[in-house]
Each structure stands twice: as C-alpha cells, then as structure tokens.
Write an enzyme that holds these catalytic residues in place. Structure first.
Site, PDB file in Angstrom:
ATOM      1  N   HIS A 164       3.681   8.056  30.211  1.00 57.16           N
ATOM      2  CA  HIS A 164       2.288   8.186  29.752  1.00 57.16           C
ATOM      3  C   HIS A 164       1.705   6.841  29.314  1.00 57.16           C
ATOM      4  CE1 HIS A 164       2.466  12.482  30.067  1.00 57.16           C
ATOM      5  NE2 HIS A 164       3.409  12.610  29.144  1.00 57.16           N
ATOM      6  N   ASP A 206       8.595  15.109  35.862  1.00 57.27           N
ATOM      7  CA  ASP A 206       8.382  15.569  34.489  1.00 57.27           C
ATOM      8  C   ASP A 206       7.271  16.626  34.541  1.00 57.27           C
ATOM      9  OD1 ASP A 206       8.838  14.325  31.425  1.00 57.27           O
ATOM     10  OD2 ASP A 206       6.911  15.335  31.707  1.00 57.27           O
ATOM     11  N   HIS A 215       4.826  17.017  32.715  1.00 53.88           N
ATOM     12  CA  HIS A 215       3.522  16.435  32.409  1.00 53.88           C
ATOM     13  C   HIS A 215       3.153  15.394  33.466  1.00 53.88           C
ATOM     14  CE1 HIS A 215       5.380  17.586  28.467  1.00 53.88           C
ATOM     15  NE2 HIS A 215       4.231  18.227  28.393  1.00 53.88           N
ATOM     16  N   ASP A 233      11.521  18.723  31.355  1.00 56.60           N
ATOM     17  CA  ASP A 233      10.781  19.674  30.534  1.00 56.60           C
ATOM     18  C   ASP A 233      10.046  20.733  31.349  1.00 56.60           C
ATOM     19  OD1 ASP A 233       9.201  17.655  31.509  1.00 56.60           O
ATOM     20  OD2 ASP A 233       8.437  16.996  29.562  1.00 56.60           O
TER      21      ASP A 233
HETATM   22 ZN   LIG Z   1       7.005  15.558  29.783  1.00 54.27          ZN
END
Ligand SMILES: [Zn+2]
Length: 621
Positions: free
Chosen positions: A422, A459, A461, A548
């Site tokens: 991120h 991931d 996200h 995740d």
């Molecule tokens: Zn993540």
C-alpha cells in the site's frame, strides 16, 4: 509434532545387512578397514608422522549400526571406497582406507600421479546430534548427515583436480542423502577457489567478522567502496567476485601465502581484484556447502529476528506474532534444513530513493526516532525500531533477488514485515511504509540489468501503492487479484485502472466479488493472469504474497483456502521456468489470522520447493 526430516528420501535402494557385513570382512582381509582413535587431535593429519592412531576394528554389530546411521545401507563398504576414488585430471587415490571411530567413518588416502604421491585426502562421515528440546542437552536425535573434509593437500598446482573431485563428490553425497559438505578451507588448494565453488562461512558471526575485516581493508586503502556494498555481501562467492573493477597490491611469500602488506618474507608483488585479494589474504575459514536432499527446487528463505523489532499496539492486526508463528511452524515442520536461509541487509539509500521521496524517508526516520506512536495515518502504528525494520524488509527482498540471480537459490520466500504494497512514493497506509516489492523490482533492474519484471499481487487488498509506482511504466507489469473495491480497503483496483501513458496495458486489476473462493480465484487466475504472464515474458516474477484472502481471515470477505495458493504458486513456477529460469521472489504482505497465515504460507513455501502434493493442513486453522 516432530518429524525426522533427516530420513533419506525415497529412491535410494537399501542393501541387505548381509552384503554390508560381507563387505566389512573382505576389507578387513585386505587390510583396508580398521578402527581409529576418536581423539580428533590425533585423527587430524599433522606433519609426516603417523596420521591416525589406527586400532583394531570395533565389533561387527557396532560397525553395522554406524553404517546404517550414516549411509542408510545405500552403499556397500567396497562400493563407497570405489566411488570415493575416481581418476580425474590424471590423479588417482592410493592406499584408501576406511576407519571406524566411535560415531563416524573416516576415509583416508594418498593422492597419486602414477607412482608418485602428490597429496593427501581425509574425509569423515558423521551425523550431527540435535537436542530434541532446544534448551536441554538431552535427549538428542540424529540430525543432519555431514561429510567433513578433514584435510586435503596437494603439492602440485592442481586446483582443477580438487574442483572436479568435489563436483563428483557433491553428486555422490547427494545421492547418499547427505545434507552438508563442510571443509576447513586450506591454502594448499586456494581459498578463492573454495569461494567460487560456493563454500560459505560456518555461521553468520564468522561472516560478520569477514565483512568487518573487508571494511577495514577498504578504509585502510581509501578505496571508493560504500559501506552498504560491503554490508550486502552474504556469501563467500559474493566476496570472491566483489568489485572486480578495483585491483589492489598483495604480496606473496616463498610458501605461497599472501598478505596485504609487504614485510620481510612477503615480498613478491601481485595485483588482484579486491574480493579475490581479500580472500587470499585472510585466515582460512571453516566453510560448508549445503547439499539439499529432499526438495526438487532450492528455495531461499529471507528471515531475521530483527523483523520483530517493528512494534505495534497489542490489538493491532499487523503484529510481530505473525512472523513468530510462521517461523515456529517452519521449525516444527522440519523445514529448516531444506531452506536456504538468507540474511536481509540495510539497502543503499539510493535504491530506496528510486521508489520513495527522500523527504518522506526522512520524515519516517524522524517519526520513529522521536518515539511517535504512528506515522502519517492512524493505522500505521510505529515503534522506535520501525524505520530500521522497514529498511531491512526492503533489503530482504533485495537479498532474495541477489540469491536468484547469483544462483544460490531457484526461488525465494521473504518472510518480512512490515508489509509494503500500500505504500506509495510519499505515502504510508494500510500498515505499509516502504514498498518492498517495488524497491525489489527497481533493484533487480539496476543491479542485474534485466528489463521486464512481473509483479503478481494476490493479497486480498488491492496493491494500490505498487500500482501507483509503476502506473506509467510499460516494463513493470502489475497484476492484482483482490476483493472488489466497493467492499474492501483501500477502495481502488477497478478493472478500468489499466495504467497510464506508456504504461497503459501493463496494469491488470481483477476484482473478485465478496465470498469468492478457490474456484473463482483459480478461474480468474487461469483466464487472465496466465495469458498476461505468457504475453509479457518477464525476466523475473515477484509475488506480493498476502494470505488474507483466506476464508478464516476476517479482515476481508474472500473465502479462499490453501488450495488456491498452492495452485497459483505451482503455475507461477511453471511459467517462470519457461520465461525466466524459474526466478520467483515471493514477498509476504498481509494475512492476519495466525493459523491461516501460517498454514497458507507453509503450503506456499513447500510448493516453491517443488514438493509434490504439498500438504494443506487447513484442518489446523
Ligand atoms: Zn492485505
């Protein structure tokens, strides 16, 4: 749960005990098998005296026990003697003996050219004993099988001989199920040669000292070498080839030993490249070469306890406990011997500035030094150690990249934290500070001259930081599989985000609907990711491996299991074999439920190692 990972894997045939016993008798009759005094100071060859305290051989049942423990009865005593003595470079072995110590077998011979003796070789074969419980000396179980070169000397200039002999030995010992090939580096056949062959220091402390001495030499001679360059060395072979562009004077004495300063005996001057000169002039080290017996691919594992130094509050999902649990599982699964442990390093600031704003890096450093509790945004909790740890995480990916390009490993898993995907050029968010994968991609380009890097981010996200860093870059392909941004942090990663400018088309976002599981993930992967890798033809594949998206991880809404990770890993390796000699560096991102993080990462790593039917112990979660 304990496993005996040192068992010889399948494939090796076992001889009946009868054959082994017959072999002992024949060698005893031929005066080629004896007992030996175990006192190691006696066993070692010294001067021209009797090399060993030779004894009567121990009783047959004892010899049989030792043979089974060390060789698993895969080879007969005569077979071993014959295999140890190949004729290479016109040199052969004469008078080869097998000697039985209390817990080991020794091989001793003369090295001869025709009838003329030109050297000596002594090997010992034994098995390490490891404590069952780390803190108690007893009980112990049999550990790694070791071949130790007690001594080799050659009066003739024949490093080519030792090189060929040891390559032959590597294959032989590999076949016999040995884990380590160790030696005392000996000047008579050249330390530089050992380093080239891949022998490394015995432990990190020893290597640290080697780096310090090299740094001292650099300082003393006022050479234009940055401290970072020395710090990143983590294998003797890297030292051997270090800064070939710089040559320094060294001085040889009559016995062929080298020193960096001229004195009464070291008078003959030579010039050698820095790394080679340094090795030639430093003390012999106790080196080893690991022979990996139980996995088809050599997988590196970047790990350091210093990754635990990035402290977060007790209720924070990105906790040091994630890595503690993963490392405990690595140990428990008996994977330590089959992984190549790689040490992360603090990277050169220049390679971080290729990704992040210098002012941002300074602000982060200052925030950690001031004792701030978070940096930039509330979810980015920090502690005093966070800045250094983040540097080390980025440097960990670089160490992994070094390993696949220097052929120390086929592929690598970097068990690093804090995560990075991120983090943007000047922004920390989502527990990320430095973009580890992005820094690695840039580093691979500048350090190894490759052009096309493919980043696969699975991931749950969206990897918005990585995407933003390569948005206009047509040569770094960014592909992200994630939960749809309408439902999931950080709210980006829609299909229409495809890159901008020259980079248009080099970004591929694949959002998945909430509750999507293995089937949807694998379908999307096969339908879109595979063709994009095929078309892009990368020279390196980096994985932003968050775990995740697992159904047990409550941070987001996808419902994958280990099966999806194993499938994608296996396919990525196949594609990497086709396009980039198998070079895959996988970097840990998210994964916040400890059990599913650990079982998924273990399944992923075992697949990287090429283990068939890698077990997915999802039942544990
Ligand atoms: Zn993540």
């Amino acid at each position: 749960m304990m496993f005996d990972t040192t068992r010889v894997g399948g494939g090796g045939e076992t001889l009946p005990e009868r054959d082994i016993l017959d072999g002992f008798d024949q060698l005893i009759a031929a005066d080629r098998l004896f007992g030996a005094e175990l006192n190691s100071s006696v066993i070692k060859k010294s001067g021209k005296g009797t090399p060993f305290l030779v004894r009567r051989h121990p009783p047959h049942h004892r010899m049989l026990g030792i043979w089974g423990d060390i060789f698993a009865n895969r080879v007969s005593p005569q077979g071993l003697l014959a295999a140890l003595a190949p004729e290479v470079h016109g040199l052969a072995h004469g008078g080869g003996l097998l000697l039985f110590g209390k817990d080991r077998v020794l091989y001793d011979c003369d090295i001869v050219r025709g009838n003329e003796g030109v050297g000596h070789l002594t090997l010992s074969f034994y098995r390490e004993r490891e404590p069952v419980f780390r803190f108690l000396p007893f009980p112990r179980r049999p550990g790694r099988r070791i071949v130790y070169i007690e001594g080799i000397s050659l009066s003739a200039q024949s490093t080519g001989y030792a090189s060929s002999l040891f390559r032959h030995y590597e294959r032989l010992f590999h076949g016999l199920g040995f884990h380590r090939f160790r030696l005392k580096a000996s000047l008579s056949v050249g330390k530089y040669y050992w380093a080239k062959e891949g022998f490394d220091c015995e432990d990190r402390k020893q290597f640290g000292e080697m780096r310090e001495h090299l740094q001292d030499l650099v300082r003393r001679l006022g050479l234009p070498v940055e401290e970072q360059e020395v710090r990143r060395l983590n294998h003797a072979s890297m030292v051997a080839t270090f800064r070939r562009d710089l040559t320094i004077p060294v001085y040889r004495n009559a016995d062929g030993y080298y020193a960096t300063a001229r004195d009464a005996s070291h008078t003959e001057e030579f010039r050698f490249p820095l790394g080679k000169a340094f090795l030639l002039c430093s003390d012999p080290w106790d080196g080893y070469k690991v022979i990996y017996t139980d996995t088809p691919r050599r997988t590196g594992f970047v790990w350091s306890e210093r990754f635990l130094d990035h402290g977060t509050p007790p209720d924070h999902p990105e906790s040091p406990k994630r890595l503690e649990a993963l490392f405990a599982a690595i140990r428990e699964e008996g994977m330590r011997e089959s992984l190549i442990f790689l040490e992360p390093y603090i990277p050169a600031m220049a390679s971080l500035r290729a990704v992040h704003d210098p002012a941002y890096l300074e602000a982060f450093r200052d925030a950690a030094a001031r004792g701030d509790r978070h940096f930039a945004v509330r979810d980015c909790a920090i502690s005093e150690g966070s800045y250094e740890t983040a540097l080390l995480a980025a440097g960990g990916v670089m160490a992994g990249i070094d390993a696949v390009f220097s052929d120390r490993a086929d592929n690598v898993f970097c068990a690093v934290r804090p995560p990075g995907h991120h983090a943007g050029r000047a922004s920390a968010m989502g527990f990320c500070f430095l973009n580890n994968v992005a820094a690695g991609a840039r580093y691979a380009r500048s350090a190894y001259g490759i052009v096309r890097v493919y980043i696969l981010d699975w991931d749950v996200h969206h990897g918005n930081g990585t995407q933003s860093l390569f948005d206009e870059d047509p040569l770094t392909f960014f592909c992200s599989l994630h939960e749809h941004p309408s439902f999931c942090y950080p709210g980006t990663g829609r299909r229409l985000e495809k890159g901008t400018g020259f980079g248009r088309g080099a970004t591929l976002n694949i959002p998945l609907a909430p509750h999507a599981g293995d089937r949807e993930m694998i379908e999307a992967f096969e339908r879109e990711v595979v063709p994009s890798i095929e078309e892009f033809r990368p020279e390196l594949i980096l994985i932003s491996a968050g775990f995740d998206a697992h159904r047990d991880d409550s941070i987001a809404g996808l419902e994958c299991t280990e099966e999806a990770y194993v499938h994608m890993t296996r396919r990525v390796l196949e594609l990497a074999d086709r396009h980039c000699e198998g070079r895959v560096v996988s970097v840990l991102e998210g994964g916040y439920r400890t059990e599913s993080l650990v079982s998924s990462a273990i399944a992923h790593i075992k697949t990287l190692q090429g283990r068939e039917g890698s077990p997915c112990s999802s039942a544990r979660g």
